[in-house]
Scaffold this motif. Structure first.
Motif, PDB file in Angstrom:
ATOM      1  N   GLY A  61      58.124  51.434 -53.125  1.00 40.79           N
ATOM      2  CA  GLY A  61      56.919  51.538 -53.279  1.00 40.79           C
ATOM      3  C   GLY A  61      55.818  51.569 -51.997  1.00 40.79           C
ATOM      4  O   GLY A  61      56.901  51.695 -50.902  1.00 40.79           O
ATOM      5  N   LYS A  62      54.707  51.780 -51.934  1.00 37.20           N
ATOM      6  CA  LYS A  62      53.885  52.076 -50.719  1.00 37.20           C
ATOM      7  C   LYS A  62      54.150  51.043 -49.784  1.00 37.20           C
ATOM      8  O   LYS A  62      53.937  51.459 -48.624  1.00 37.20           O
ATOM      9  CB  LYS A  62      52.470  52.411 -51.088  1.00 37.20           C
ATOM     10  CG  LYS A  62      52.283  53.618 -51.566  1.00 37.20           C
ATOM     11  CD  LYS A  62      50.791  53.599 -51.699  1.00 37.20           C
ATOM     12  CE  LYS A  62      50.450  55.313 -52.262  1.00 37.20           C
ATOM     13  NZ  LYS A  62      49.178  55.395 -53.227  1.00 37.20           N
ATOM     14  N   SER A  63      54.131  49.968 -50.137  1.00 37.24           N
ATOM     15  CA  SER A  63      54.167  48.703 -49.166  1.00 37.24           C
ATOM     16  C   SER A  63      55.711  48.442 -48.602  1.00 37.24           C
ATOM     17  O   SER A  63      55.904  47.468 -47.780  1.00 37.24           O
ATOM     18  CB  SER A  63      53.798  47.499 -49.999  1.00 37.24           C
ATOM     19  OG  SER A  63      54.460  47.041 -51.033  1.00 37.24           O
ATOM     20  N   GLY A  64      56.569  48.937 -49.223  1.00 37.76           N
ATOM     21  CA  GLY A  64      58.004  48.907 -48.622  1.00 37.76           C
ATOM     22  C   GLY A  64      58.542  49.651 -47.790  1.00 37.76           C
ATOM     23  O   GLY A  64      57.774  50.597 -47.380  1.00 37.76           O
ATOM     24  N   ARG A  65      59.694  49.207 -47.168  1.00 41.58           N
ATOM     25  CA  ARG A  65      60.433  50.296 -46.144  1.00 41.58           C
ATOM     26  C   ARG A  65      61.782  50.289 -46.279  1.00 41.58           C
ATOM     27  O   ARG A  65      62.410  49.535 -46.565  1.00 41.58           O
ATOM     28  CB  ARG A  65      60.022  49.699 -44.505  1.00 41.58           C
ATOM     29  CG  ARG A  65      58.435  49.922 -44.404  1.00 41.58           C
ATOM     30  CD  ARG A  65      58.140  51.501 -44.161  1.00 41.58           C
ATOM     31  NE  ARG A  65      56.681  51.629 -43.934  1.00 41.58           N
ATOM     32  CZ  ARG A  65      55.618  51.848 -44.629  1.00 41.58           C
ATOM     33  NH1 ARG A  65      55.854  51.628 -46.166  1.00 41.58           N
ATOM     34  NH2 ARG A  65      54.136  51.918 -44.487  1.00 41.58           N
ATOM     35  N   VAL A  66      62.193  51.743 -46.067  1.00 42.63           N
ATOM     36  CA  VAL A  66      63.773  51.822 -45.957  1.00 42.63           C
ATOM     37  C   VAL A  66      64.002  52.275 -44.528  1.00 42.63           C
ATOM     38  O   VAL A  66      63.454  53.393 -44.135  1.00 42.63           O
ATOM     39  CB  VAL A  66      64.118  52.913 -46.931  1.00 42.63           C
ATOM     40  CG1 VAL A  66      65.774  53.151 -47.022  1.00 42.63           C
ATOM     41  CG2 VAL A  66      63.704  52.473 -48.436  1.00 42.63           C
ATOM     42  N   VAL A  67      64.976  51.681 -44.068  1.00 37.46           N
ATOM     43  CA  VAL A  67      65.371  52.250 -42.790  1.00 37.46           C
ATOM     44  C   VAL A  67      67.010  52.808 -43.217  1.00 37.46           C
ATOM     45  O   VAL A  67      67.725  51.983 -43.632  1.00 37.46           O
ATOM     46  CB  VAL A  67      65.689  51.126 -41.406  1.00 37.46           C
ATOM     47  CG1 VAL A  67      66.327  51.555 -40.440  1.00 37.46           C
ATOM     48  CG2 VAL A  67      64.511  50.409 -41.216  1.00 37.46           C
ATOM     49  N   ALA A  68      67.137  54.159 -42.961  1.00 37.42           N
ATOM     50  CA  ALA A  68      68.074  54.934 -43.173  1.00 37.42           C
ATOM     51  C   ALA A  68      68.789  55.003 -41.787  1.00 37.42           C
ATOM     52  O   ALA A  68      68.397  55.901 -41.084  1.00 37.42           O
ATOM     53  CB  ALA A  68      67.432  55.999 -43.769  1.00 37.42           C
ATOM     54  N   ALA A  69      70.157  54.550 -41.862  1.00 35.86           N
ATOM     55  CA  ALA A  69      70.706  54.395 -40.608  1.00 35.86           C
ATOM     56  C   ALA A  69      71.852  55.070 -40.545  1.00 35.86           C
ATOM     57  O   ALA A  69      72.709  55.257 -41.641  1.00 35.86           O
ATOM     58  CB  ALA A  69      71.139  53.215 -40.073  1.00 35.86           C
ATOM     59  N   ASP A  70      72.419  56.060 -39.751  1.00 36.61           N
ATOM     60  CA  ASP A  70      73.738  56.612 -39.692  1.00 36.61           C
ATOM     61  C   ASP A  70      74.120  57.054 -38.313  1.00 36.61           C
ATOM     62  O   ASP A  70      73.346  57.239 -37.434  1.00 36.61           O
ATOM     63  CB  ASP A  70      73.693  57.992 -40.563  1.00 36.61           C
ATOM     64  CG  ASP A  70      75.126  58.433 -41.096  1.00 36.61           C
ATOM     65  OD1 ASP A  70      75.088  58.238 -42.176  1.00 36.61           O
ATOM     66  OD2 ASP A  70      75.929  58.898 -40.285  1.00 36.61           O
TER      67      ASP A  70
END
Ligand code: SAM
Length: 185
Positions: A61-70
């Motif tokens: 949702g709007k209040s969450g975050r995803v750190v996408a690492a590669d």
């Protein structure tokens, strides 16, 4: 990364990681919904072209975050192009890992590792770093592929995770893959 070219999934094969057939076989929402809640901080290591990342970003949702690492900039570029201008773009932080270090900072509720741990040469160092990034009650969801990761290989990997203070609390059913939910001791 010349000496690692054989062991990581090349960017040219990223099409096989994101297609309708896979979505039918490994539906991201179905796999992730028991674990993801709105507002969570999620780290996805080895995100590839982002097959799971977009759904993760919707689910936090709007209040969450995803750190996408590669490790590979080419994979991150594929993901960057997919999210450009979308509603979820602001929720996804792209991060380029180093060969021997994830290199992010933060305290995560959920860490997702899908079909990537077998590509990491030094698993003990990798799990040490993951453990330091995980909240006390956070969870790591590790999924490894059938066939080229044997049961024995997978159990060896679990032993390395145990040495980093991580314990298996669940083995979700995701046939024919090998799975584990890990928590801090
Ligand atoms: C087989 S792909 C899976 C991608 C994605 N998780 C999926 O299921 O669609 C493995 C990915 O892990 C990445 N990778 C391998 N070793 C890594 C490392 N040490 N740190 C970060 N990413 C890594 C590769 O670049 C590749 O994008």
């Amino acid at each position: 990364m010349s000496n690692r070219k054989d062991s990581v999934c090349p960017v040219e094969r990223s099409g096989s990681l994101d297609n309708r057939f896979r979505r039918w076989l490994q539906n991201p929402k179905k796999i992730l919904s028991p674990y993801i809640k709105e507002g969570m901080m999620v780290l996805e290591v080895g995100c590839g072209p982002g097959f799971f990342t977009l759904d993760l970003a919707q689910m936090v949702g709007k209040s969450g975050r995803v750190v996408a690492a590669d490790l590979q900039e080419g994979m991150l570029q594929k993901l960057r192009e997919k999210i450009k201008g979308s509603e979820i773009e602001q929720r996804i932080i792209l991060h380029k890992c180093e060969e021997d270090r994830i290199g992010v900072s933060g305290n995560f509720d959920f860490i997702f590792l899908f079909y990537m741990v077998h590509e990491v040469p030094d698993k003990k160092t990798f799990f040490d770093e993951l453990s330091s990034l995980l909240k006390t009650n956070g969870q790591i969801y590790m999924v490894e592929p059938p066939f080229h990761v044997t049961k024995k290989d997978f159990e060896e990997t679990i032993k390395k995770a145990n040495l980093s203070g991580l314990t298996v609390v669940e083995r979700p059913k995701l046939f024919p893959n090998k799975t584990a939910i890990l928590k801090k001791n």
